[in-house]
Scaffold this motif. Structure first.
Motif, mmCIF file in Angstrom:
data_model
loop_
_atom_site.group_PDB
_atom_site.id
_atom_site.type_symbol
_atom_site.label_atom_id
_atom_site.label_comp_id
_atom_site.label_asym_id
_atom_site.label_seq_id
_atom_site.Cartn_x
_atom_site.Cartn_y
_atom_site.Cartn_z
ATOM 1 N N ARG A 10 -11.459 7.391 12.585
ATOM 2 C CA ARG A 10 -11.412 6.045 12.020
ATOM 3 C C ARG A 10 -11.523 6.138 10.498
ATOM 4 O O ARG A 10 -12.563 6.496 9.946
ATOM 5 C CB ARG A 10 -12.531 5.179 12.581
ATOM 6 C CG ARG A 10 -12.528 3.731 12.052
ATOM 7 C CD ARG A 10 -13.525 2.890 12.835
ATOM 8 N NE ARG A 10 -13.761 1.576 12.258
ATOM 9 C CZ ARG A 10 -12.992 0.508 12.445
ATOM 10 N NH1 ARG A 10 -11.918 0.609 13.212
ATOM 11 N NH2 ARG A 10 -13.282 -0.640 11.899
ATOM 12 N N ILE A 11 -10.435 5.807 9.810
ATOM 13 C CA ILE A 11 -10.343 5.893 8.363
ATOM 14 C C ILE A 11 -10.153 4.482 7.802
ATOM 15 O O ILE A 11 -9.330 3.717 8.304
ATOM 16 C CB ILE A 11 -9.157 6.777 7.922
ATOM 17 C CG1 ILE A 11 -9.182 8.126 8.670
ATOM 18 C CG2 ILE A 11 -9.183 7.010 6.418
ATOM 19 C CD1 ILE A 11 -7.934 8.943 8.455
ATOM 20 N N VAL A 12 -10.893 4.162 6.760
ATOM 21 C CA VAL A 12 -10.775 2.871 6.091
ATOM 22 C C VAL A 12 -10.335 3.112 4.657
ATOM 23 O O VAL A 12 -10.906 3.938 3.951
ATOM 24 C CB VAL A 12 -12.115 2.110 6.108
ATOM 25 C CG1 VAL A 12 -11.951 0.741 5.455
ATOM 26 C CG2 VAL A 12 -12.632 1.957 7.534
ATOM 27 N N VAL A 13 -9.281 2.397 4.218
ATOM 28 C CA VAL A 13 -8.697 2.607 2.897
ATOM 29 C C VAL A 13 -8.632 1.281 2.150
ATOM 30 O O VAL A 13 -8.184 0.275 2.694
ATOM 31 C CB VAL A 13 -7.280 3.217 3.009
ATOM 32 C CG1 VAL A 13 -6.628 3.314 1.633
ATOM 33 C CG2 VAL A 13 -7.342 4.587 3.657
ATOM 34 N N GLY A 14 -9.087 1.286 0.902
ATOM 35 C CA GLY A 14 -8.943 0.135 0.024
ATOM 36 C C GLY A 14 -7.823 0.376 -0.963
ATOM 37 O O GLY A 14 -7.761 1.435 -1.603
ATOM 38 N N CYS A 15 -6.892 -0.563 -1.075
ATOM 39 C CA CYS A 15 -5.720 -0.415 -1.944
ATOM 40 C C CYS A 15 -5.751 -1.417 -3.092
ATOM 41 O O CYS A 15 -6.368 -2.477 -3.005
ATOM 42 C CB CYS A 15 -4.437 -0.622 -1.139
ATOM 43 S SG CYS A 15 -4.141 0.614 0.138
ATOM 44 N N ILE A 16 -5.072 -1.070 -4.165
ATOM 45 C CA ILE A 16 -4.961 -1.955 -5.323
ATOM 46 C C ILE A 16 -3.498 -2.279 -5.584
ATOM 47 O O ILE A 16 -2.590 -1.642 -5.062
ATOM 48 C CB ILE A 16 -5.569 -1.321 -6.589
ATOM 49 C CG1 ILE A 16 -4.790 -0.057 -6.997
ATOM 50 C CG2 ILE A 16 -7.032 -1.012 -6.386
ATOM 51 C CD1 ILE A 16 -5.185 0.493 -8.349
ATOM 52 N N ARG A 17 -3.318 -3.335 -6.396
ATOM 53 C CA ARG A 17 -2.009 -3.759 -6.899
ATOM 54 C C ARG A 17 -1.046 -4.189 -5.806
ATOM 55 O O ARG A 17 0.147 -3.947 -5.874
ATOM 56 C CB ARG A 17 -1.391 -2.664 -7.772
ATOM 57 C CG ARG A 17 -2.169 -2.470 -9.073
ATOM 58 C CD ARG A 17 -1.589 -1.343 -9.919
ATOM 59 N NE ARG A 17 -2.251 -1.275 -11.208
ATOM 60 C CZ ARG A 17 -3.403 -0.670 -11.423
ATOM 61 N NH1 ARG A 17 -4.012 -0.063 -10.433
ATOM 62 N NH2 ARG A 17 -3.958 -0.669 -12.609
ATOM 63 N N GLY A 18 -1.554 -4.858 -4.791
ATOM 64 C CA GLY A 18 -0.676 -5.504 -3.827
ATOM 65 C C GLY A 18 -0.207 -6.832 -4.384
ATOM 66 O O GLY A 18 -0.674 -7.303 -5.419
ATOM 67 N N LYS A 19 0.707 -7.514 -3.692
ATOM 68 C CA LYS A 19 1.224 -8.784 -4.180
ATOM 69 C C LYS A 19 0.135 -9.842 -4.270
ATOM 70 O O LYS A 19 0.211 -10.764 -5.068
ATOM 71 C CB LYS A 19 2.354 -9.258 -3.272
ATOM 72 C CG LYS A 19 3.598 -8.374 -3.345
ATOM 73 C CD LYS A 19 4.697 -8.904 -2.453
ATOM 74 C CE LYS A 19 5.946 -8.030 -2.552
ATOM 75 N NZ LYS A 19 7.034 -8.537 -1.671
ATOM 76 N N SER A 20 -0.888 -9.721 -3.416
ATOM 77 C CA SER A 20 -1.974 -10.698 -3.430
ATOM 78 C C SER A 20 -3.292 -10.045 -3.848
ATOM 79 O O SER A 20 -4.369 -10.520 -3.508
ATOM 80 C CB SER A 20 -2.126 -11.328 -2.043
ATOM 81 O OG SER A 20 -2.386 -10.329 -1.069
ATOM 82 N N GLY A 21 -3.210 -8.945 -4.605
ATOM 83 C CA GLY A 21 -4.416 -8.271 -5.052
ATOM 84 C C GLY A 21 -4.760 -7.105 -4.149
ATOM 85 O O GLY A 21 -3.895 -6.419 -3.617
ATOM 86 N N GLY A 22 -6.061 -6.847 -3.959
ATOM 87 C CA GLY A 22 -6.499 -5.728 -3.140
ATOM 88 C C GLY A 22 -6.270 -5.961 -1.658
ATOM 89 O O GLY A 22 -6.097 -7.090 -1.197
ATOM 90 N N SER A 23 -6.250 -4.871 -0.897
ATOM 91 C CA SER A 23 -6.076 -4.965 0.553
ATOM 92 C C SER A 23 -6.846 -3.846 1.229
ATOM 93 O O SER A 23 -7.145 -2.825 0.610
ATOM 94 C CB SER A 23 -4.596 -4.888 0.943
ATOM 95 O OG SER A 23 -4.020 -3.660 0.509
ATOM 96 N N ILE A 24 -7.208 -4.043 2.493
ATOM 97 C CA ILE A 24 -7.936 -3.056 3.280
ATOM 98 C C ILE A 24 -7.088 -2.663 4.481
ATOM 99 O O ILE A 24 -6.560 -3.526 5.201
ATOM 100 C CB ILE A 24 -9.298 -3.611 3.757
ATOM 101 C CG1 ILE A 24 -10.200 -3.910 2.549
ATOM 102 C CG2 ILE A 24 -9.985 -2.619 4.692
ATOM 103 C CD1 ILE A 24 -11.500 -4.574 2.924
#
Length: 267
Positions: free
Chosen positions: A233-247
């Protein structure tokens, strides 16, 4: 709304998760992501000179022992983030912080992000209760703060600075060239996951490619963690999506990914 810089899972209670968000601070959930609350970290002005910095670390030997920097100040909590004490620091522009699980010493990587350097590493030792400079380093390009992680499998710190990486096998007292570069790290009982890449990001295992692809995100995975009780089980936080951050969450070691709109519960 802001970019997610980090995700940290309590290794004794995986339902407790912390995220750090530049210019907003630290948020905590104790029910796997259904309800989140902001933690008062006793930090200075959130829009300080390094306001894009937001870095949180947990003591690998004690999940209640946390350290946080917002790029201007450093604060420490010993009760799972409920109360924080600001550290007196003899330097400016802290970028990365960590805690040695053996000694309890504190580590800080210092320097203006995006500058040519130098990047300096300071150590706060419990025996003296003071900070001292242990390393000065000029990066290949600009200073880029990626990660400061403790590998309990190999008993060493890993420090990522963009194009450069360093490691310490003596609790942060001395540093040499490391094994990884770029992205961010999550260390599990099976090995090390590393997030790399823009636009078509991937998650690599033990620094090897091509890795697992998180599709259709148009973002960069900048924070990553693995559930202590389930390395798949891996959890990743991303930046610079169209609506800001995403998980994004994977329950099968990165083969398939699901975007979490509300919380980090089972997918």
């Amino acid at each position: 709304e802001g970019d997610i810089r980090q995700i940290i899972i309590d290794f004794q209670n995986p339902q407790t998760v912390y995220v750090s968000v530049p210019s907003f601070g630290v948020f905590k959930t104790e029910d796997g992501g259904e309800i989140w609350r902001w933690l008062e970290t006793d930090s200075a002005d959130r829009k300080g000179p390094n306001w894009e910095v937001s870095y949180l670390a947990m003591n690998p030997a004690d999940p209640g022992h946390l350290i946080y920097t917002n790029g201007t100040t450093i604060s420490v909590s010993k009760d799972h983030g409920e109360k924080w004490k600001r550290q007196e620091i003899p330097f400016s522009d802290p970028g990365l912080v960590g805690i040695d699980p053996i000694s309890g010493n504190l580590i800080a990587a210092v320097g203006k992000e995006g500058s040519k350097g130098p990047m300096k590493i300071y150590l706060w030792e419990t025996t003296s209760s003071s900070w001292r400079l242990v390393q000065e380093y000029y990066p290949t390009y600009d200073i880029g703060y990626e990660y400061l992680e403790y590998d309990q499998i190999r008993n060493k710190f890993l420090l990522g600075l963009g194009a450069d990486d360093l490691q310490s096998v003596d609790g942060g007292r001395t540093w040499t060239g490391g094994d990884f570069e770029g992205g961010n790290l999550a260390i599990s009982s099976q090995g090390t996951y590393m997030s790399v890449g823009w636009g078509n990001p991937t998650i690599r295992f033990n620094g090897k490619g091509p890795g697992f692809t998180i599709t259709n995100t148009a973002t960069m995975p900048i924070s990553i963690d693995v559930a202590p009780s389930n390395p798949q089980r891996i959890v990743v936080g991303c930046i610079r999506g169209k609506s800001g951050g995403s998980i994004w969450v994977s329950n099968n070691g990165g083969v398939a990914w699901n975007k979490r709109e509300n919380g980090l519960g089972a997918v």
